[in-house]
Design an enzyme around this catalytic site. Structure first.
Site, PDB file in Angstrom:
ATOM      1  N   ASP A 141       0.833  -1.190   0.000  1.00  0.00           N
ATOM      2  CA  ASP A 141       0.000   0.000   0.000  1.00  0.00           C
ATOM      3  C   ASP A 141       0.877   1.254   0.000  1.00  0.00           C
ATOM      4  O   ASP A 141       2.058   1.217   0.348  1.00  0.00           O
ATOM      5  CB  ASP A 141      -0.910  -0.014   1.225  1.00  0.00           C
ATOM      6  CG  ASP A 141      -2.165   0.830   1.032  1.00  0.00           C
ATOM      7  OD1 ASP A 141      -2.299   1.478  -0.021  1.00  0.00           O
ATOM      8  OD2 ASP A 141      -3.026   0.831   1.937  1.00  0.00           O
ATOM      9  N   GLU A 147       2.924   6.180  -3.309  1.00  0.00           N
ATOM     10  CA  GLU A 147       2.785   7.279  -4.255  1.00  0.00           C
ATOM     11  C   GLU A 147       3.320   8.590  -3.687  1.00  0.00           C
ATOM     12  O   GLU A 147       3.596   9.530  -4.433  1.00  0.00           O
ATOM     13  CB  GLU A 147       1.321   7.461  -4.681  1.00  0.00           C
ATOM     14  CG  GLU A 147       0.356   7.774  -3.568  1.00  0.00           C
ATOM     15  CD  GLU A 147      -0.092   6.546  -2.793  1.00  0.00           C
ATOM     16  OE1 GLU A 147      -0.416   6.697  -1.600  1.00  0.00           O
ATOM     17  OE2 GLU A 147      -0.107   5.451  -3.376  1.00  0.00           O
ATOM     18  N   ASP A 168      -8.890   4.130  -3.221  1.00  0.00           N
ATOM     19  CA  ASP A 168      -9.952   4.359  -2.241  1.00  0.00           C
ATOM     20  C   ASP A 168     -11.215   4.937  -2.868  1.00  0.00           C
ATOM     21  O   ASP A 168     -11.572   6.107  -2.652  1.00  0.00           O
ATOM     22  CB  ASP A 168      -9.444   5.281  -1.142  1.00  0.00           C
ATOM     23  CG  ASP A 168      -8.313   4.647  -0.349  1.00  0.00           C
ATOM     24  OD1 ASP A 168      -8.167   3.423  -0.409  1.00  0.00           O
ATOM     25  OD2 ASP A 168      -7.576   5.394   0.325  1.00  0.00           O
TER      26      ASP A 168
END
Length: 747
Positions: free
Chosen positions: A459, A462, A522
């Site tokens: 996860d 970025e 998300d």
């Protein structure tokens, strides 16, 4: 941005007040062209421009001359490189992983009729460099003559012309695009631009996971990875500096610098690229199909690997499970009630303190992790784990990480509001530019994988700490590349320990397709969240990626981020979409197990059973995807680039080469469906249709979705119900012939 209608400000990011010591240097007519070791070298003078709103040559400053290199490769790839004296052309790059198909083709050059003509050994023209003066009919001296320009026409496949934007201006001082230029700030080169001419009806797609319409023309994107914070805005976790054009070429900008890409946005006459680095390295890829163009991109940056069989089953997760007992209860119930499932994912709650990632199980909640994982494996479940690439101030590894510089060294206190969704919450970012730090991270994962964990959710990635020192790269160049280094490390250690090459990743940059798989971030559990997810997946598939998934039925809720209930119809419709995706995972901020939605649980179970029935087909299409240029989830333009209608459809897709899928994304259960060219059969009813037309205002019951299959296709299916892929014997696979006798799938 407040537009000024001056190119300096609206695209080149100059200070509007002109108070900084910065300058623009514009490409002029070449002074020489010659061959060097099979490359064509073009000596390009650059003229400094006066620092003013309107562009004009600063003739009091000598020109600077730099070499533009033109290189041709098989298959149908042409490379342009200019380093402005700062950088050299190289194939040594984390982004590049050239296949054996990529072979340099020697070029030669000849001069005549006011132009240099570049040809390959077979005489095919690959570039024309024009130095002829334009024909004039002079009658006015009201405006100055335009400055010299760089006029080059390129032919990567020997057929289609791609021209530098040599003449994109209104009056000579008012430019909208430059063929090539660079900028200086305080005497240091720091930005560079290159532009290609585009046509009035040209369409574009790709550039990463873009949550917007199919045709990207008219838009300008900032290629900087960042937390997307949903799937309905211009931010994105996955920027890929590669696009495909309706003129049947692709362009890959080989850089990891923060960049700007305008697809007929700033100027409708040009595709413009601006890099924050003083270097331009562009690969133009020709092809007669989207598959050929995307395969050319993979020939440069690497092919995806094949995920393991179990990954194609259902993944069950939520944010989060808190104990072994809770997980076992859920897994036992799924087996007892025959909800087929292969993966149980533990998100943020398996640590001693929620969200405090220490790569260790909470000893109270999970007293026997090895036994817990082994017991689930015996029941046919793989366990995957969440983590992230940042080390927290209170983590037990913080002293070791700081002492050995495994995390970046912060140069100042981080600014901004930290939250559970920001790198700023953590003391430092793991420095994957350092081999020692990478091995340290692999060691943290290796211990978990040796316990039986099947895969790691990589996860975040970025965002990194920007006010920091990394061992081998400046943060401005590392930010975008970080996802590739991070996922590569996790993928490699997973493959080493388990034999399965797989991660579950959110961020991406060029080359990340080598390390599947990625999911869409998300999204909101809403119709617009579902629509945005699909748009992102379609563009992502046109950006070189074979596998992509999304949180079913969306990650968060509205109006309360974590606590609003997911609507039953959203849950079902998103399930249907998930069944026809390369991978299907349930995840979100509250309950995701189907029995919490009793009114629709039987429908959900039935669709899960269909998913497992289709796994032989999904495997077949996945194998094709990893060996060529296709993807499992395909935009309509992948098969129909010449159909203008398909360039404007972003709510339908091909699932592999044979299925056409049209998810329902409203509570009314109605939608229009466009059937492209061909003969189509409704997968559930057996009704037959000819393509090239719309089916208007279809009424679709909740338990069904519009799915069509090509007439004449043979669809491999698994004939028996199973609880997981471990129960499958793929030698039992049967084939359904979509012919006149097919009356709809039995399921």
């Amino acid at each position: 941005m407040k537009p000024t209608n001056y190119h300096l400000f609206d695209f080149l990011d100059f200070d509007v007040s002109l108070s900084r010591n910065e300058s623009l240097w514009k490409a002029c007519k070449p002074s020489a062209v010659f061959e060097n070791d099979g490359d064509i070298c073009v000596l390009v003078p650059f003229q400094k421009q006066i620092l003013a709103n309107d562009m004009a040559a600063d003739t009091g400053v000598p020109r600077e001359e730099y070499t533009l290199i033109i290189r041709q490769y098989e298959p149908k790839i042409l490379r342009l490189f200019i380093g402005f004296g700062e950088e050299q052309m190289t194939d040594e790059s984390e982004m590049l992983q050239m296949s054996d198909r990529v072979k340099k083709t020697p070029l030669s050059v000849s001069f005549g009729n006011g132009r240099w003509t570049v040809t390959d050994p077979e005489g095919t023209v690959r570039a024309v460099i024009n130095i002829q003066e334009p024909e004039l009919d002079r009658w006015s001296t009201l405006l100055p003559d335009p400055q010299e320009t760089l006029d080059i026409r390129l032919y990567p496949d020997g057929k289609r012309e791609i021209r530098l934007a040599a003449y994109d201006h209104f009056s000579p001082p008012r430019y909208d695009a430059l063929p090539i230029g660079f900028c200086k700030l305080d005497g240091q080169k720091e930005r560079a631009t290159m532009s290609f001419e585009c046509k009035a009806d040209e369409c574009f797609a790709g550039t990463g996971e873009r949550f917007t319409k199919m045709d990207l023309s008219g838009q300008t994107f900032f290629l900087k990875n960042q937390d997307g914070q949903g799937v309905n805005n211009r931010r994105t976790y996955k920027n890929i500096p590669f696009y495909v054009s309706s003129r049947m070429y692709g362009a890959f900008y080989h850089t990891c610098a923060h960049s700007k890409l305008s697809l007929a946005g700033v100027s409708t006459r040009s595709v413009e690229f601006l890099s924050d680095q003083a270097m331009l390295d562009v690969f133009l890829i020709g092809g007669d199909s989207m598959e050929e163009i995307i395969r050319g991109y993979r020939d440069l940056t690497g092919y995806p690997s094949m995920p393991p069989l179990w990954s194609f089953g259902v993944w069950m997760s939520r944010m989060t499970y808190f104990s072994a007992d809770e997980v076992n209860e859920i897994c036992d119930r799924m087996r007892r009630e025959h909800y087929p499932c292969d993966v149980i994912h533990l998100d943020t709650g398996w640590f001693k303190t929620d969200w405090l990632c220490e790569w260790k199980f909470n000893e109270e909640r999970f007293p026997d992790p090895e036994g817990f994982i082994r017991g689930l494996k015996d029941k046919g479940y793989r366990v995957t784990l969440w983590q992230l690439p940042y080390v927290a101030e209170d983590a037990e590894q913080i002293d070791e990480a700081r002492k050995n510089h495994y995390i970046c060294t912060l140069t100042k206190q981080q600014e901004g509001e930290g939250s559970n969704f920001s790198a700023l919450d953590y003391a430092g970012t793991i420095d994957f530019t350092d081999p020692a730090a990478t091995e340290w991270y692999k060691g943290l994962l290796r211990r978990l994988l040796n316990m039986g964990v099947a895969a790691i959710k990589t996860d975040f990635g970025e965002n990194i700490h920007m006010d920091a020192i990394y061992k081998n790269m400046k943060p401005e160049l590392l930010n975008n590349l970080y996802a590739l280094l991070y996922q590569k490390a996790a993928y490699e250690v997973t493959k080493e320990v388990t034999g399965d090459g797989i991660v579950w990743a959110r961020a991406a940059w060029a080359g990340c397709q080598r390390y599947p798989l990625h999911w869409g971030g998300d999204s909101c559990s809403s119709w617009d969240g579902m629509a945005g997810s699909l748009k992102g997946g379609l563009h992502f598939g046109l950006s070189g990626f074979a596998f992509w998934s999304h949180d079913v039925p969306g990650f968060h809720t509205l109006p309360n981020f974590m606590n609003s209930r997911v609507r039953d119809d959203v849950y079902v419709r998103w399930t249907q979409f998930g069944v026809f995706s390369s991978h299907i995972r349930y995840h979100g901020t509250n309950k995701r197990e189907p029995w919490h939605y009793p009114a629709i649980a039987p429908i959900v179970k039935r669709w899960w059973q269909l998913r497992y029935k289709l796994i032989p087909y999904i495997l077949q299409e996945s194998r094709k995807a990893v060996s060529g240029g296709s993807t499992v989830l395909q935009a309509l333009i992948f098969h129909h680039p010449d159909d203008p209608m398909c360039w404007h459809i972003d709510d339908e897709y091909y699932f592999g080469d044979d299925f056409l899928v049209a998810p329902v994304m409203n509570s009314e259960g109605r939608r229009d469906v466009y059937l492209p060219e061909g003969n189509w059969v409704n997968f559930f009813t057996g009704e037959r249709y000819s393509g090239g037309k719309w089916l208007k205002d279809l009424n679709v019951p909740l338990e069904l979705m519009p799915v069509y299959v090509r007439e004449g296709a043979e669809i491999p299916v698994y004939p028996e119900p199973v609880d997981c892929t471990d129960d499958m014997d793929l030698s039992k696979t049967e084939y359904i012939k979509i012919d006149g006798r097919f009356g709809g799938i039995e399921w």
